[in-house]
Scaffold this active site. Sequence first.
Site, mmCIF file in Angstrom:
data_model
loop_
_atom_site.group_PDB
_atom_site.id
_atom_site.type_symbol
_atom_site.label_atom_id
_atom_site.label_comp_id
_atom_site.label_asym_id
_atom_site.label_seq_id
_atom_site.Cartn_x
_atom_site.Cartn_y
_atom_site.Cartn_z
ATOM 1 N N LYS A 63 -8.635 -0.613 0.881
ATOM 2 C CA LYS A 63 -9.543 -0.998 2.091
ATOM 3 C C LYS A 63 -10.567 -2.084 1.226
ATOM 4 O O LYS A 63 -11.050 -1.782 0.182
ATOM 5 C CB LYS A 63 -10.531 0.270 2.217
ATOM 6 C CG LYS A 63 -9.898 0.822 3.503
ATOM 7 C CD LYS A 63 -10.089 -0.156 4.775
ATOM 8 C CE LYS A 63 -9.258 0.267 5.754
ATOM 9 N NZ LYS A 63 -8.719 -0.762 6.573
ATOM 10 N N GLU A 95 0.920 -1.220 -0.002
ATOM 11 C CA GLU A 95 0.031 -0.014 -0.002
ATOM 12 C C GLU A 95 0.741 1.169 0.115
ATOM 13 O O GLU A 95 1.781 1.468 0.942
ATOM 14 C CB GLU A 95 -0.720 0.058 1.099
ATOM 15 C CG GLU A 95 -2.067 1.212 1.340
ATOM 16 C CD GLU A 95 -2.871 1.279 2.489
ATOM 17 O OE1 GLU A 95 -3.617 1.908 2.456
ATOM 18 O OE2 GLU A 95 -2.951 0.279 3.117
#
Length: 366
Positions: free
Chosen positions: A185, A169
């Site tokens: 997410k 990420e």
Amino acid sequence: MNWSDDPRRRGSAAFRGVRASRPVEHVDAVEHPERLAAGGFWVVVATFEGRIDAWRFADVERAPDVREPPEAARAWLGPARSAWESSLDESRYLAGVEAIRADIHEGDVYQVNLCRVLRASLPASAPGPDAVALSHVLSRGNPARHAARIVIPESASMPGAWIVSASPELYLRVDGGAVSSSPIKGTAALGVPMLHKDEAENVMITDLIRNDLSHVAEPGSVAVPELLGVHEHPGLAHLQSTVSARLSPTFEWTGAMWGALFGGTFPPGSVSGAPKASALRIIAREEPVARGPYCGAIGWIDADTRTAELAVGIRTFWWENDAGGTLRFGTGAGITWGSEPAAEWEETELKARRLIGLASTATMGT
């Protein structure tokens, strides 16, 4: 030659496309963020709790990836798979999910990332276990776009660090006046469709990141070039979005730039929650131990080329010389009103299972 005498393993850092060695200076980047824009190549480690350490490295080389030649690696000797303990056991984690759902029902918060830290004893002499060996294991078994390895011995003039990360990420990428962030997410096993809850959670956090970047952006420049993209990783898939912006001329590589960026965006929204202030208060209530570099930021800033790449510190191992030596790893899940407690616990297991297996040595401690 003892491995700790190898310059790759002592006072060095490696990221995708970049290697650095010979740390020559340390700054507290909370107190002196202007130093990160003034010049030099800086390796940055920020804890979730807000400490930001930066080390300036004298020698930097660009390389295709972070991996050293395979023949140079030694065998990784990690803890036994059974040696890992969790800061929250299953019953306490499930209770935490229910408590957060109650907070959401009361309107105090919309989403909270609830995490636990796994720990296992791993004795080692300074500067710590063989980080290069572990990074080899992870690069073969769990390659990651933001993989990182940092080993900095503690000295009288600077604090040390020992981190091996397989983060997928992006927290912040800066290229001149352009800045972007790619929050993750939504998680599912490969081949399993994402839930509506995953999509709603991603949209919620993407909006939070848009708001965070707007604090430093040129008005009207914030955009979302990617929304709800499905990205496959070893053993699981994530939903990822990307938010981009142009830095305001007030901040573009000025002394105020990094203070404003960190002040406006840290800790990363994807690993805190929304609204961020309420989520942080609940995290402090529910989590019994500090996250440290897990869910913080790990990466580099090159003030000379005006580029930077900082990852969110997930899928990350860190070692500390406490109680004889301890290896840690964090895992968590985003909790919303639609969360099923048992499913959220299983998500934390899914995220940890592969990496803990790779970092464990079956014969050690038996």
